[in-house]
Design an enzyme around this catalytic site. Structure first.
Site, PDB file in Angstrom:
ATOM      1  N   ASP A 356       0.825  -1.203   0.000  1.00  0.00           N
ATOM      2  CA  ASP A 356       0.000   0.000   0.000  1.00  0.00           C
ATOM      3  C   ASP A 356       0.864   1.260   0.000  1.00  0.00           C
ATOM      4  O   ASP A 356       0.580   2.235  -0.692  1.00  0.00           O
ATOM      5  CB  ASP A 356      -0.891   0.042   1.247  1.00  0.00           C
ATOM      6  CG  ASP A 356      -1.764  -1.188   1.419  1.00  0.00           C
ATOM      7  OD1 ASP A 356      -1.366  -2.266   0.936  1.00  0.00           O
ATOM      8  OD2 ASP A 356      -2.825  -1.081   2.040  1.00  0.00           O
ATOM      9  N   GLU A 498      -6.141 -11.202  -4.738  1.00  0.00           N
ATOM     10  CA  GLU A 498      -5.940 -12.210  -3.697  1.00  0.00           C
ATOM     11  C   GLU A 498      -7.035 -13.269  -3.652  1.00  0.00           C
ATOM     12  O   GLU A 498      -7.010 -14.148  -2.791  1.00  0.00           O
ATOM     13  CB  GLU A 498      -5.809 -11.515  -2.345  1.00  0.00           C
ATOM     14  CG  GLU A 498      -4.535 -10.692  -2.245  1.00  0.00           C
ATOM     15  CD  GLU A 498      -4.510  -9.755  -1.049  1.00  0.00           C
ATOM     16  OE1 GLU A 498      -3.404  -9.397  -0.622  1.00  0.00           O
ATOM     17  OE2 GLU A 498      -5.595  -9.359  -0.576  1.00  0.00           O
ATOM     18  N   GLN A 611      -9.628  -7.310  -6.811  1.00  0.00           N
ATOM     19  CA  GLN A 611      -9.193  -5.943  -7.083  1.00  0.00           C
ATOM     20  C   GLN A 611      -8.427  -5.884  -8.397  1.00  0.00           C
ATOM     21  O   GLN A 611      -8.157  -6.903  -9.029  1.00  0.00           O
ATOM     22  CB  GLN A 611      -8.280  -5.461  -5.966  1.00  0.00           C
ATOM     23  CG  GLN A 611      -6.954  -6.208  -5.896  1.00  0.00           C
ATOM     24  CD  GLN A 611      -6.176  -5.906  -4.632  1.00  0.00           C
ATOM     25  OE1 GLN A 611      -6.606  -6.235  -3.543  1.00  0.00           O
ATOM     26  NE2 GLN A 611      -5.043  -5.281  -4.786  1.00  0.00           N
TER      27      GLN A 611
END
Length: 776
Positions: A356, A498, A611
């Site tokens: 991140d 993921e 994502q």
């Protein structure tokens, strides 16, 4: 619920307001309204206690491991915000009596949290209460709070219990051994405690000042002390219309503070200096201390502020909200510390740092405050030994960065077990710490991004080359030869998506690993020509002769490319998996709702992405892919992406801007901004979403303004949303500060520097000094 248009005049689009108290939804306000300064973060639980409340006070970098079978986490420090207020014998609680009016506000401009309540007790007596709280931006150790109480109907006996409460835990895990408790001069309260495994000492101090109608008053006072608690109880008689005010000034110091990094530490010395500081600072009183902090915030906003003229004031507030939290979550004071995935606003992800930081948060600092960007990368350099240990433990060479990082010496700290498997009833194994390895190349990419944008060659000499060389060596050792295909593969990984575990040749992972090795070769050859002595020193340390030969494997490495339909397979099997109707999950009110119907193994066999995955590749390595390929893949994968990660929406927004789809880009920006600020009342229970907040800045500056660093050059290609008439923002490039204004009429770029600035504006080379303006 939260309201965003309460601010008027000077405070327009600066206030986040909670309009009512709901005991079932306390977590939202606690996280969203949290306060801090990068050294510490204070979750905004109400002063009075309620069931379901989560009080968190975290000091950056003070990680502790509760048990050998658990991973290290930021420990929840002794609390100084709790008050027990009794009014004429009735305990103040919004769950009884009648709340006549209620408002709680976070002022993003000055960092103060305020709450105003008019409350009627069960006996019918009415009181006006005003609460104030701030974490100082001018003194990183300091917290100020106050409460003013005014009886509206008649005389009242106001009784307040306050102090330091060390009974709070991390969801049941107590990280501290109890130290000494002491009240000095019947006034200054002190508690010491030590983390159980990492042996970090904490010293917490607090002092109370009482006023009646603005004049100092001495209450009826009683000192209290119990297990992990020390405090006072004070009682004052107040007439109707009068106000009694309790000001409380507190501080915290730890043995992990930077001042003690080079030795010379003793607990007694820290206790004495912390108490002396509190005595001196508290004499100023709440108002002066707050003014000093507010002045520091004013300086901060002059550095970071982005101005938007939009038909919706919410857009401006959302950007300020993101910047505010980026400031208070970042340990800018200490390069031994990273940024937690929930900042310092909650226990989620235990304060650990992920990719991140490098991909979603670091760009904000690269282009807004390069000094802090450098510090965050220095943290990764100091983690190299842990990365080397992880590589060795897994049978590889070089540096293999941990998926989750904490203290610089801890290495991999990802938990092994997670949520329930709805099919088996067992805990789901978390594979990220074992096989989500792209973070290693993400960090190398971040080093390159920083240096290309800043020109900081000193950083490269001290840290950067070593990071890039040793991460490239890891990838070279990680490659597996496929005899049948005659090429190198990367097997058994988790990519950014993921929801797909143990996949072979995840496109993002392969391309980023190739980029990492390619970059190492380029820098090796550069040092051969320009800095042979530095190369010699690094070679002695890293065995670069062998490493350089191993990097050549990239010539035979498989890089997933477009098929006949122009689609790049996310991994070897993704495009052959089952397709299902994702409409119910696309319209979900809570993320990961698909796991109410399927477990992770079942989701892994469907074309469903958590994502952005391929999209992240297009964003980071955009020069490697043709526009039509990007668009074809965007259209294909977006339908299959649930955006269950807070990292996802901003990437899709930026790419939509690149494609010129302004309505879609803006819609995705708004959705990204609503991850924390939106109506879903449990979205932020575990803390705010750090990466998403960095992504909001990226949507604006890298998406709408089209700022990119490509091939070492600054690019600007604006595509403002139709509802925005102007955008102004600061931007550092090559150590020069630019002020950029974009409107429908044209672009203005101003610089204080005398040197020439060169950039590509919508593909056209522009060179200027001091000022450049173009009209549409």
């Amino acid at each position: 619920m939260l309201n965003y248009d309460a601010g008027q005049g000077e405070w327009s689009n600066w206030l986040v307001t909670e309009t009512g108290f709901d005991p079932a939804h306390q977590g939202k306000g606690e996280a969203v309204l949290s306060i801090g300064n990068g050294y510490m973060g204070l979750r905004s639980a109400t002063d009075e206690n309620y069931v379901g409340q989560v009080r968190n006070w975290f000091v950056a970098g003070t990680f502790n491991k509760f048990d050998e079978h658990e991973v290290t986490e930021l420990p929840n420090a002794a609390d100084v915000t709790e008050l027990s207020i009794t009014l004429n014998g009735e305990t103040f609680s919004l769950e009884k009596g009648r709340t006549i009016s209620y408002s709680r506000q976070l002022n993003l401009k000055n960092g103060e949290l305020t709450r105003n309540v008019v409350w009627q007790s069960p006996t019918g007596e009415s009181f006006e209460l005003q609460f104030r709280r701030f974490v100082s931006l001018s003194n990183r150790h300091l917290v100020g709070s106050s409460v003013s109480i005014k009886p509206l109907d008649g005389q009242a006996r106001v009784h307040i219990a306050s102090g330091i409460n060390g009974q709070w835990t991390n969801s049941g895990a107590q990280h501290f051994t109890e130290g000494e408790k002491r009240i000095f001069e019947k006034t200054y309260i002190q508690m010491t405690s030590t983390t159980t495994q990492s042996v970090v000492d904490f010293v917490t101090n607090t002092v109370h000042h009482w006023q009646l109608n603005g004049a100092k008053v001495e209450p009826e006072l009683r000192q209290t002390m119990g297990r992990r608690k020390v405090g006072i109880e004070g009682t004052v008689t107040v007439e109707a219309g009068q106000s009694v005010t309790l000001e409380k000034i507190s501080n915290v110091h730890t043995s992990r503070d930077l001042v003690y990094n080079n030795g010379g530490y003793s607990l007694e010395q820290m206790r004495e200096s912390a108490l002396t500081e509190l005595k001196q600072e508290s004499q100023k009183g709440y108002d002066q201390l707050f003014r000093e902090s507010a002045n520091a915030w004013a300086d901060t906003w002059s550095t970071y502020n982005i101005e938007v003229d939009s038909t919706s004031g919410y857009d401006q507030l959302a950007i300020r909200f993101a910047i505010y939290h980026l400031v208070i979550m970042t340990p800018a004071h200490d390069n031994r510390m990273g940024i937690g995935a929930k900042g310092l606003s909650g226990e989620g992800y235990k304060g650990h740092s992920f990719w991140d930081t490098e991909i979603f948060i670091l760009p904000f600092f690269i282009y807004s405050n390069p000094k802090i960007a450098r510090s965050l990368l220095e943290y990764r350099y100091q983690g190299l030994d842990g990365a080397r240990s992880k590589a060795k433990e897994n049978g590889f060479e070089g540096a293999m960065y941990p998926w989750e990082a904490a203290w610089i010496e801890d290495g991999e700290v990802t938990p092994v077990w997670g949520d329930v498997d709805i099919v088996t009833g067992e805990q789901t194994k978390i594979w990220s710490g074992f096989i989500e390895q792209h973070i290693t190349s993400d960090i190398a990419y971040a080093v390159w991004h920083y240096v290309q944008s800043t020109g900081d060659e000193a950083f490269m000499d001290q840290y950067g080359y070593e990071i890039i060389f040793d991460t490239a060596t890891f990838w070279a050792s990680r490659l597996e030869w496929d005899e049948n295909k005659g090429r190198y593969h990367i097997n058994e990984v988790v990519g950014p998506d993921e929801y797909k575990e143990h996949v072979d040749n995840n496109a993002f992972t392969n391309h980023m690993a190739h980029f990492n090795m390619e970059l190492a070769i380029q820098y090796y050859e550069k040092l051969q020509q320009e800095k042979p002595e530095l190369l010699k020193a690094l070679s002695a340390k890293l065995d670069l002769t062998s490493a350089r030969e191993a990097w050549n494997k990239l010539d035979q490495m498989y890089l997933p490319g477009p098929n006949e339909q122009g689609l790049i397979p996310q991994d070897d099997t993704y495009l052959q998996k089952k397709v299902i109707d994702l409409t119910p999950y696309k319209n979900q009110t809570k993320v990961a709702s698909i796991f109410n119907d399927y477990n992770l193994d079942q989701v892994g066999e469907m074309q469903i992405s958590k994502q952005a995955d391929i999209m992240m590749l297009f964003f980071l390595l955009e020069n490697k892919f043709e526009p039509d390929i990007k668009r074809a893949n965007y259209d294909y994968y977006e339908e299959k992406t649930l955006h269950d990660s807070s990292l996802s929406l901003s990437t899709h927004s930026i790419l939509a801007s690149d494609f010129g789809n302004r309505p879609l880009a803006y819609d995705l920006f708004r959705r990204a901004s609503e991850i924390d600020l939106g109506p879903h009342m449990h979205s932020s229970d575990a803390g705010i979403h750090s990466a998403s907040l960095g992504g909001i800045w990226e949507c604006v500056v890298m998406g709408f303004a089209g700022v990119r660093m490509l091939d070492g050059q600054l690019h600007l290609d604006p595509k403002l949303p139709e509802s925005w008439s102007s955008l102004k923002f600061p931007l550092y490039w090559q150590n020069q500060l630019l002020h950029i204004t974009i409107t429908a009429e044209g672009i203005l770029i101003e610089s204080d520097a005398e040197e020439e600035i060169s950039l590509l504006l919508s593909g056209q080379q522009v060179t200027f000094s001091k000022r450049f303006q173009t009209l549409v």
